[in-house]
Design a protein around this motif. Structure first.
Motif, short mmCIF file in Angstrom:
data_model
loop_
_atom_site.label_atom_id
_atom_site.label_comp_id
_atom_site.label_asym_id
_atom_site.label_seq_id
_atom_site.Cartn_x
_atom_site.Cartn_y
_atom_site.Cartn_z
N ALA A 157 46.25 38.84 43.64
CA ALA A 157 44.84 38.84 43.27
C ALA A 157 44.25 40.24 43.35
O ALA A 157 43.46 40.66 42.48
N GLU A 178 42.63 42.20 40.18
CA GLU A 178 41.23 42.64 40.23
C GLU A 178 41.11 44.15 40.11
O GLU A 178 40.17 44.67 39.49
N ASP A 225 38.89 45.93 37.34
CA ASP A 225 37.81 46.84 37.73
C ASP A 225 37.98 48.22 37.12
O ASP A 225 36.99 48.92 36.81
N GLU A 271 36.47 48.09 33.71
CA GLU A 271 35.19 47.42 33.59
C GLU A 271 34.12 48.31 32.95
O GLU A 271 33.30 47.83 32.16
N VAL A 288 39.70 35.20 41.05
CA VAL A 288 39.89 36.61 40.70
C VAL A 288 38.98 36.96 39.54
O VAL A 288 38.69 36.13 38.66
N GLY A 289 38.57 38.23 39.53
CA GLY A 289 37.85 38.79 38.40
C GLY A 289 36.43 38.27 38.26
O GLY A 289 36.06 37.25 38.85
#
Length: 673
Positions: free
Chosen positions: A70, A74, A78, A81, A324-325
């Protein structure tokens, strides 16, 4: 007379002690039942404890890996993002959206997006106008470029065009490659003039859990598995989709042409599973079963570790879930419980073996104590038995003396009776011999009647021929008379053959000559009888291994019996048929008549000595018995049966003699086998 309980004590002390201690077998059965119950409890406790500890350790290891997976996913999400937002602020993007038809601005935006995408290691970066058409893309030079594609149907464009950041996972309609889309609205003057999109390929992540013992999958907010280390599980749903959601997926083409079907996964609900869920497993962990047909190629557990899902076989897993996310995804890490079950099974077997060894030691100790008590008890019984035996010996001695005197008198009486019986048996044997001699004398007389009649006929003919001066014919008759005389002498010795003491040499005898001689002897009796002889036309020199005289005696007996049968049953149309059939190794002579036939109850006894169906005084019952003995001596077989249409049929089977030796065979000489 001693009591039966005393007798038991003397001869079987252990049985007497068991009889005096009722319930001994019941105590043993109770002891064995207690041991079996202890074994069952030990096995259950060992298995449950092993499973509890194994599942707890498996959950800790799986949760650690799930946290690591996880965190990795992530971190990747990120890192990208803010990339669409940075791209949306660049002047090239604003200039392109302001003049979308300017080739120079399109080329500048394409080069910029290509450079950004290459440095960021993303799958694709592109700009969409407010009308949904892609104006520029990092893959502008590729054959499957996104430039010119209409994305108005995509939810991430619809969300971003309303001024919000959109995150979406789907399969590209142009490239047919799955990816994670991050869409950023481009605003100018307080309104959205376009959308910048970055596409990331997350296929590398599902290879992180590529170990088949630890499947890994990621599902979206609708429960659709879009990433999985097991290919068969990808694009499956964890629960059935509603009709509205199915229509939405078809309209947005989120998974393009992939068929989204349910995954045969369910939470296990057995009593042991519920106990583990409540006492061992924490939040986000549960025991599930997945049908094996949903995962082709997946390593199957043992038969004992398989469960049923409907009518399908399934594997059991420990599932650990993590959110997650920012897109409300759920990551599922699956760990097979087969090793835990195998370890629990091995621990249970080990505990059972240890318990069995302890039980054997306990039983051995108990038996040793039991034997020691038996020995002490037996010693006491033996002391009492010795006294009892002394009293019995005295009583039995007196009884035996009286019985002995009685037996001596019985022995004397039995000896006298045996002597009388032996004398009586000797007299019976002598009487039987005399009766047999009388019957055999009558049989010999019967056998000599026909040769004597023929001799009388030949003698009268010879006298007439001499008176007429036909010396050659008379000489022939004299030769026949000499032959009949010799034959009469041989007939008197045939009873020795029946006793089995005389075995003469066998020759190759011409069957035609033997039949002619027999028919000549029986010519007076054959008058008025329809006689047929067939089978020798093709092979007139057919020969068999036999003694000529004995063979003629057998044939004479068979034909004479047939004459007696037709004389009694068919005086108007008597028929006798002689049929010869030759094979490669044997020759069969069938004598068939239309006489009275043979009764079924008489057929098994037909060849027994002194068995006859004729009237008293007409035969002794030795003819067929002697004939059967002669044929067996030749190595052949004589049998009888009822003929079709009535009458009887006798089959004479003899060994065939080689054809080249027949020419050397005369009436008094032959080739011996």
């Amino acid at each position: 007379m001693p009591h039966s309980d005393d007798f038991l004590a003397v001869h079987d002390p252990a049985a007497a002690r068991q009889a005096s201690a009722p319930g001994g077998d019941g105590r043993w059965w109770g002891f064995i039942a207690a041991l079996a119950g202890g074994l069952l409890l030990l096995c259950c406790a060992t298995w449950l404890l092993s499973v509890q500890r194994g599942i707890g350790a498996l959950e800790r290891d799986t949760a650690t890996r799930a946290d690591r997976y996880a965190a990795t996913l992530e971190a990747t999400l990120d890192r990208y993002e803010f990339l669409p937002a940075l791209v949306s602020f660049h002047p090239f993007v604003h200039q392109l959206l302001a003049a979308p038809d300017d080739p120079a601005r399109v080329a500048a935006a394409n080069r910029y997006l290509d450079d950004v995408n290459r440095n960021a290691h993303a799958s694709a970066t592109y700009v969409i106008a407010a009308n949904g058409r892609a104006l520029a893309a990092s893959n502008y030079a590729d054959p499957g470029s996104f430039v010119g594609t209409d994305y108005r149907f995509r939810p991430y464009f619809q969300i971003a065009s309303r001024g919000r950041v959109a995150r979406y996972y789907a399969i590209g309609v142009t490239s047919d490659e799955p990816g994670y889309y991050i869409a950023q609205p481009v605003e100018s003057g307080g309104r959205v003039i376009g959308v910048t999109v970055v596409k990331l390929n997350l296929e590398w992540f599902q290879r992180a859990g590529g170990d088949r013992a630890e499947p890994l999958m990621v599902s979206d907010e609708h429960g659709v598995v879009f990433l999985s280390s097991v290919p068969a599980w990808q694009y499956r749903t964890l629960q059935p989709l509603s009709q509205g959601l199915e229509a939405e997926l078809a309209a947005t083409r989120q998974y393009h042409d992939r068929e989204v079907s349910p995954l045969a996964l369910h939470a296990l609900s057995s009593p042991v599973t519920r106990w583990l869920n409540s006492t061992v497993l924490g939040p986000g962990s549960r025991l599930v079963g997945v049908a094996r047909q949903a995962a082709p190629g997946h390593a199957a557990g043992s038969t004992a570790d398989a469960v049923r899902v409907g009518s399908e076989r399934a594997d059991r897993y420990l599932e650990v879930s993590r959110k997650v996310g920012p897109a409300d995804w759920t990551m599922h890490v699956m760990a097979s419980v087969d090793p835990v079950l195998a370890g629990a099974r091995n621990a249970t077997i080990g505990a059972a073996l240890a318990y069995a060894c302890a039980c054997l030691l306990l039983v051995n100790w108990r038996q040793r104590r039991q034997r020691a008590r038996d020995m002490q008890y037996s010693r006491r019984l033996l002391e009492a038995a010795y006294d009892e035996l002394e009293r019995r010996v005295e009583a039995r001695t007196a009884d035996l003396m009286a019985i002995n005197e009685q037996l001596e008198g019985e022995v004397v009486e039995r000896t006298r009776a045996e002597n009388e019986l032996r004398a009586t048996q000797d007299e019976l044997v002598q009487a039987s011999k005399l009766a047999a001699l009388g019957q055999m004398a009558a049989g010999i007389t019967h056998e000599l009647n026909q040769p004597l009649a023929a001799l009388r006929t030949f003698s009268d003919n010879t006298r007439v021929l001499l008176e007429r001066g036909q010396l050659d014919a008379a000489a022939g008759n004299l030769v026949a008379i000499a032959d009949l005389t010799e034959r009469m002498g041989k007939i008197t010795g045939q009873l020795k053959l029946f006793a089995g003491k005389a075995r003469q040499r066998r020759h190759a005898v011409a069957l035609q000559g033997a039949l002619d001689h027999v028919l000549a002897l029986l010519a007076p009796r054959l008058a008025g009888v329809r006689l047929s002889c067939s089978g020798l036309e093709a092979e007139p020199g057919l020969a068999v291994w036999a003694d000529e005289l004995k063979l003629e005696q057998v044939l004479l007996n068979l034909v004479a019996n047939a004459l007696d049968a037709v004389a009694a049953a068919a005086p108007d149309q008597p028929r006798i048929a002689l049929t010869v059939s030759a094979g490669a190794e044997t020759v069969t002579v069938a004598v068939r008549d239309n006489g009275t036939g043979i009764a079924p109850e008489a057929l098994p006894h037909l060849f027994e000595p002194f068995f006859t169906t004729k009237e008293i005084g007409q035969g002794l019952g030795l003819g067929l018995a002697i004939s059967s003995s002669i044929v067996r001596e030749f190595g052949g077989q004589l049998s009888a049966a009822g003929a079709e249409g009535g009458g009887a049929e006798f089959l004479l089977v003899l060994r065939r003699a080689p054809g080249q030796q027949v020419a050397a065979v005369g009436r008094d000489a032959g080739v011996h086998p």
